[in-house]
Design a protein around this motif. Structure first.
Motif, PDB file in Angstrom:
ATOM      1  N   GLN A   1      60.994 112.573 106.633  1.00 23.08           N
ATOM      2  CA  GLN A   1      59.721 113.161 107.063  1.00 23.08           C
ATOM      3  C   GLN A   1      59.560 114.643 106.709  1.00 23.08           C
ATOM      4  N   VAL A   2      60.290 115.111 105.701  1.00 23.44           N
ATOM      5  CA  VAL A   2      60.079 116.472 105.198  1.00 23.44           C
ATOM      6  C   VAL A   2      60.065 116.410 103.677  1.00 23.44           C
ATOM      7  N   SER A   3      59.696 117.508 103.037  1.00 21.07           N
ATOM      8  CA  SER A   3      59.674 117.539 101.580  1.00 21.07           C
ATOM      9  C   SER A   3      61.088 117.509 101.028  1.00 21.07           C
TER      10      SER A   3
ATOM     11  N   PRO B   1      61.561 100.725  98.852  1.00 18.97           N
ATOM     12  CA  PRO B   1      61.360 101.325 100.174  1.00 18.97           C
ATOM     13  C   PRO B   1      59.873 101.360 100.548  1.00 18.97           C
ATOM     14  N   LEU B   2      59.391 100.289 101.107  1.00 22.62           N
ATOM     15  CA  LEU B   2      57.961 100.202 101.419  1.00 22.62           C
ATOM     16  C   LEU B   2      57.549 101.127 102.554  1.00 22.62           C
ATOM     17  N   GLY B   3      58.523 101.736 103.227  1.00 20.24           N
ATOM     18  CA  GLY B   3      58.191 102.727 104.250  1.00 20.24           C
ATOM     19  C   GLY B   3      57.977 104.120 103.684  1.00 20.24           C
ATOM     20  N   ASP B   4      58.205 104.282 102.379  1.00 22.91           N
ATOM     21  CA  ASP B   4      58.046 105.590 101.745  1.00 22.91           C
ATOM     22  C   ASP B   4      56.568 105.882 101.507  1.00 22.91           C
ATOM     23  N   ILE B   5      56.108 107.046 101.921  1.00 22.74           N
ATOM     24  CA  ILE B   5      54.678 107.370 101.872  1.00 22.74           C
ATOM     25  C   ILE B   5      54.161 107.426 100.443  1.00 22.74           C
ATOM     26  N   ALA B   6      54.970 107.931  99.514  1.00 24.21           N
ATOM     27  CA  ALA B   6      54.536 108.005  98.113  1.00 24.21           C
ATOM     28  C   ALA B   6      54.386 106.608  97.515  1.00 24.21           C
ATOM     29  N   ILE B   7      55.321 105.720  97.834  1.00 32.69           N
ATOM     30  CA  ILE B   7      55.235 104.333  97.369  1.00 32.69           C
ATOM     31  C   ILE B   7      53.992 103.666  97.947  1.00 32.69           C
TER      32      ILE B   7
ATOM     33  N   LYS C   1      48.523 101.496  97.132  1.00 32.43           N
ATOM     34  CA  LYS C   1      47.121 101.410  97.559  1.00 32.43           C
ATOM     35  C   LYS C   1      46.191 101.836  96.428  1.00 32.43           C
ATOM     36  N   GLU C   2      46.566 102.905  95.745  1.00 31.37           N
ATOM     37  CA  GLU C   2      45.731 103.440  94.669  1.00 31.37           C
ATOM     38  C   GLU C   2      45.678 102.512  93.456  1.00 31.37           C
TER      39      GLU C   2
ATOM     40  N   TYR D   1      61.305 103.419  91.123  1.00 28.36           N
ATOM     41  CA  TYR D   1      61.445 104.674  90.378  1.00 28.36           C
ATOM     42  C   TYR D   1      60.206 104.934  89.516  1.00 28.36           C
ATOM     43  N   THR D   2      59.651 103.877  88.946  1.00 25.60           N
ATOM     44  CA  THR D   2      58.456 104.020  88.106  1.00 25.60           C
ATOM     45  C   THR D   2      57.256 104.459  88.934  1.00 25.60           C
ATOM     46  N   ILE D   3      57.109 103.882  90.115  1.00 22.65           N
ATOM     47  CA  ILE D   3      56.014 104.264  91.019  1.00 22.65           C
ATOM     48  C   ILE D   3      56.164 105.717  91.443  1.00 22.65           C
ATOM     49  N   TRP D   4      57.373 106.118  91.820  1.00 22.47           N
ATOM     50  CA  TRP D   4      57.628 107.517  92.184  1.00 22.47           C
ATOM     51  C   TRP D   4      57.328 108.438  91.001  1.00 22.47           C
ATOM     52  N   HIS D   5      57.728 108.027  89.825  1.00 22.77           N
ATOM     53  CA  HIS D   5      57.516 108.815  88.610  1.00 22.77           C
ATOM     54  C   HIS D   5      56.025 109.076  88.391  1.00 22.77           C
ATOM     55  N   TYR D   6      55.230 108.037  88.535  1.00 26.65           N
ATOM     56  CA  TYR D   6      53.775 108.172  88.393  1.00 26.65           C
ATOM     57  C   TYR D   6      53.225 109.126  89.455  1.00 26.65           C
ATOM     58  N   TYR D   7      53.661 108.941  90.692  1.00 29.88           N
ATOM     59  CA  TYR D   7      53.181 109.766  91.807  1.00 29.88           C
ATOM     60  C   TYR D   7      53.449 111.250  91.543  1.00 29.88           C
ATOM     61  N   LEU D   8      54.665 111.570  91.096  1.00 35.10           N
ATOM     62  CA  LEU D   8      55.035 112.966  90.855  1.00 35.10           C
ATOM     63  C   LEU D   8      54.349 113.538  89.620  1.00 35.10           C
ATOM     64  N   GLU D   9      54.287 112.739  88.552  1.00 36.78           N
ATOM     65  CA  GLU D   9      53.639 113.210  87.324  1.00 36.78           C
ATOM     66  C   GLU D   9      52.154 113.448  87.541  1.00 36.78           C
ATOM     67  N   LYS D  10      51.533 112.584  88.305  1.00 38.25           N
ATOM     68  CA  LYS D  10      50.094 112.752  88.575  1.00 38.25           C
ATOM     69  C   LYS D  10      49.844 114.024  89.372  1.00 38.25           C
ATOM     70  N   ARG D  11      50.701 114.299  90.348  1.00 37.01           N
ATOM     71  CA  ARG D  11      50.548 115.522  91.140  1.00 37.01           C
ATOM     72  C   ARG D  11      50.718 116.763  90.270  1.00 37.01           C
TER      73      ARG D  11
END
Length: 205
Positions: free
Chosen positions: A45-47, A146-152, A157-158, A184-194
């Motif tokens: 629950q932190v960065s 990890p479906l509890g991860d907010i970025a995932i 959803k998006e 890892y691919t989903i996280w990668h997209y999330y971070l790259e988009k940001r």
């Protein structure tokens, strides 16, 4: 990795789009054991940056992060490193269980995922997310999401219009037995988009 990529892009055009446009994700490997589990608890629950800074302060203070040192230290020592009162409880409980050999990280390589989950879930403050991160990063388990991860969750959803946990579970089941690489691919997209959006939000005075 290539086997996972070949399988996933053949069944999921969204993952193919991410890999084609953003490249392959970086597969992280963390050392197995007590110190890594402490780090994961700090990440709850932190960065990532905030948790890493806290972890590095603990590492600098104790030189090496061991169960004995964490269990025997004064709470104020951890507080001065930036650890919250609640997470001090979690870290000390983890340390106590390792000292008592209720949790034996060195045996995990010979245990099933279910056995590992059963041990780690006994730690105060540790839930599915923390366990799944340990399985993915430390043990390199190939089929974890990890479906509890907010970025995932937000990315599913998006990109897939998944509105419920059940829909996300059904979708992720289609990625078996390579759900870790899909994560890892989903996280990668999330971070790259940001990273791509951030410059557009910067205003010059």
């Amino acid at each position: 990795m290539q086997q996972a990529i070949t399988h996933l892009i053949s069944i999921d055009q969204t993952l193919k789009f991410i890999l084609d446009n953003f490249g392959n994700p970086t597969i992280q490997k963390r050392q197995e054991g007590f110190a890594s589990m402490c780090h994961i608890i700090l990440e709850q629950q932190v960065s990532i940056a905030s948790a890493k800074a806290c972890y590095l302060k603990i590492e600098k203070h104790f030189e090496t992060i061991t169960p004995i040192k964490i269990y025997n230290c004064n709470d104020l020592e951890l507080k001065d490193c930036g650890v919250s009162r609640q997470k001090i409880i979690y870290l000390k409980d983890l340390a106590a269980k390792v000292i008592a050999k209720q949790i034996e990280f060195e045996t995990f390589s010979s245990k099933t995922e279910q056995q590992i989950r059963a041990e780690l879930i006994t730690i105060k403050g540790v839930g599915n997310w923390s366990i799944e991160v340990y399985l993915m990063f430390c043990l390199q388990s190939p089929d974890i999401i990890p479906l509890g991860d907010i970025a995932i969750k937000n990315t599913l959803k998006e990109l897939y219009n998944c509105q419920s946990q059940e829909e996300m579970q059904v979708l992720s089941n289609s990625w078996k037995p390579y759900r870790t690489f899909a994560s890892y691919t989903i996280w990668h997209y999330y971070l790259e988009k940001r990273l791509k959006i951030k410059p557009k939000q910067t205003k010059t005075k």
